[in-house]
Design a protein around this motif. Structure first.
Motif, PDB file in Angstrom:
ATOM      1  N   MET A   1      -7.331  -9.204   0.596  1.00 58.19           N
ATOM      2  CA  MET A   1      -6.423  -9.317   0.484  1.00 58.19           C
ATOM      3  C   MET A   1      -5.493  -8.314   0.193  1.00 58.19           C
ATOM      4  SD  MET A   1      -5.131 -11.370  -2.825  1.00 58.19           S
ATOM      5  CE  MET A   1      -6.401 -12.100  -3.288  1.00 58.19           C
ATOM      6  N   SER A   2      -4.362  -8.791   0.575  1.00 57.96           N
ATOM      7  CA  SER A   2      -2.816  -7.351   0.545  1.00 57.96           C
ATOM      8  C   SER A   2      -1.815  -8.618   0.274  1.00 57.96           C
ATOM      9  CB  SER A   2      -2.632  -7.236   2.282  1.00 57.96           C
ATOM     10  OG  SER A   2      -1.494  -6.310   2.208  1.00 57.96           O
ATOM     11  N   ILE A   3      -1.586  -7.589  -0.544  1.00 54.18           N
ATOM     12  CA  ILE A   3      -0.049  -8.258  -1.404  1.00 54.18           C
ATOM     13  C   ILE A   3       0.968  -7.154  -1.415  1.00 54.18           C
ATOM     14  CG2 ILE A   3       1.083  -9.776  -3.808  1.00 54.18           C
ATOM     15  CD1 ILE A   3      -1.829 -10.778  -4.326  1.00 54.18           C
ATOM     16  N   TRP A   4       2.729  -7.149  -1.274  1.00 48.82           N
ATOM     17  CA  TRP A   4       3.541  -6.394  -1.001  1.00 48.82           C
ATOM     18  C   TRP A   4       4.731  -6.685  -1.760  1.00 48.82           C
ATOM     19  CZ3 TRP A   4       8.412  -6.115   1.175  1.00 48.82           C
ATOM     20  CH2 TRP A   4       9.362  -5.144   1.077  1.00 48.82           C
ATOM     21  N   TRP A   5       5.324  -6.589  -3.031  1.00 52.46           N
ATOM     22  CA  TRP A   5       6.998  -6.727  -3.622  1.00 52.46           C
ATOM     23  C   TRP A   5       7.621  -5.901  -4.060  1.00 52.46           C
ATOM     24  CZ3 TRP A   5       7.103  -5.028  -8.336  1.00 52.46           C
ATOM     25  CH2 TRP A   5       5.592  -5.311  -9.569  1.00 52.46           C
ATOM     26  N   SER A   6       8.819  -5.441  -3.662  1.00 55.73           N
ATOM     27  CA  SER A   6       9.860  -4.613  -4.185  1.00 55.73           C
ATOM     28  C   SER A   6      10.872  -5.404  -4.643  1.00 55.73           C
ATOM     29  CB  SER A   6       9.933  -4.187  -2.684  1.00 55.73           C
ATOM     30  OG  SER A   6      11.011  -3.141  -3.236  1.00 55.73           O
ATOM     31  N   LEU A   7      11.108  -4.727  -6.122  1.00 53.34           N
ATOM     32  CA  LEU A   7      12.531  -5.221  -6.617  1.00 53.34           C
ATOM     33  C   LEU A   7      13.692  -4.588  -6.901  1.00 53.34           C
ATOM     34  CD1 LEU A   7      10.332  -6.144 -10.091  1.00 53.34           C
ATOM     35  CD2 LEU A   7      11.313  -7.291  -8.548  1.00 53.34           C
ATOM     36  N   GLY A  25       1.458 -10.666 -14.242  1.00 52.53           N
ATOM     37  CA  GLY A  25       1.237 -12.108 -13.118  1.00 52.53           C
ATOM     38  C   GLY A  25       0.384 -11.247 -11.474  1.00 52.53           C
ATOM     39  N   THR A  26       0.427 -10.488 -11.076  1.00 60.58           N
ATOM     40  CA  THR A  26       0.342 -10.718  -9.175  1.00 60.58           C
ATOM     41  C   THR A  26      -1.220 -10.566  -9.884  1.00 60.58           C
ATOM     42  OG1 THR A  26       2.420 -10.092  -8.927  1.00 60.58           O
ATOM     43  CG2 THR A  26       0.361  -9.384  -7.106  1.00 60.58           C
ATOM     44  N   ASP A  74      -3.630  -3.533  -1.870  1.00 58.92           N
ATOM     45  CA  ASP A  74      -4.280  -3.456  -0.120  1.00 58.92           C
ATOM     46  C   ASP A  74      -5.802  -3.314  -0.530  1.00 58.92           C
ATOM     47  OD1 ASP A  74      -3.720  -4.125   1.911  1.00 58.92           O
ATOM     48  OD2 ASP A  74      -2.957  -1.496   2.638  1.00 58.92           O
ATOM     49  N   GLY A  75      -6.440  -4.116  -0.830  1.00 55.96           N
ATOM     50  CA  GLY A  75      -8.062  -4.035  -0.377  1.00 55.96           C
ATOM     51  C   GLY A  75      -8.338  -3.629  -2.092  1.00 55.96           C
TER      52      GLY A  75
END
Length: 149
Positions: A1-7, A25-26, A74-75
């Motif tokens: 699974m790969s999750i990416w976010w930027s604020l 939360g993520t 990531d992973g």
């Protein structure tokens, strides 16, 4: 699974818990072990607090009233970067690091180093400002909510 976010956040104290809650939360949704999530959320809070307190007035040409938080899951690893546009920070020489226990500044960076597996702290190349990046190997809950939804 790969999750990416930027604020992109204003340099205000209220932005720190916002970034922390988004990360928690993520990680909860992805099924990361709560102890790992907590460690990373505390480290993120310290990095954000530093950006809020010290991250303005740099030469970067961008808004000195903002900073950026980027998280990558990531992973088996989570990497977090907090970037500001302040005057920059270079880790003191080994004789001055870590700061003494009664020092007024610098203990948050030591806490980040204790909670994360790998930490890099330095100036943004050519732009001014500071980048605090850290990563940690992830452990997973047995029943992640993202996989059961």
């Amino acid at each position: 699974m790969s999750i990416w976010w930027s604020l992109h956040l204003r340099r205000e104290a209220a932005s720190v818990p916002l970034a922390r809650r988004l990360l928690l939360g993520t990680m909860e949704t992805a099924g990361v072990d709560p102890d790992i999530s907590y460690d990373l959320s505390v480290a993120l809070s310290e990095a954000c607090a530093n950006a809020v307190e010290h991250g303005g007035g740099g030469r970067g040409g961008g808004s000195s009233e903002a900073y950026r938080v980027t998280a990558y899951l990531d992973g088996e690893k989570c990497r977090i970067e907090v970037t500001d546009s302040g005057p920059g920070f270079v880790r003191p020489s080994s004789g001055a690091w870590p700061p003494r226990a009664d020092a007024e500044h610098g203990r948050g960076l030591c806490l980040i180093e204790e909670l994360a597996d790998h930490v890099q702290i330095g100036a943004k190349p050519g732009l001014g400002g500071t980048v605090v990046s850290f990563d940690k190997m992830l452990k997973w809950k047995k029943d992640p909510s993202l996989l059961t939804a």
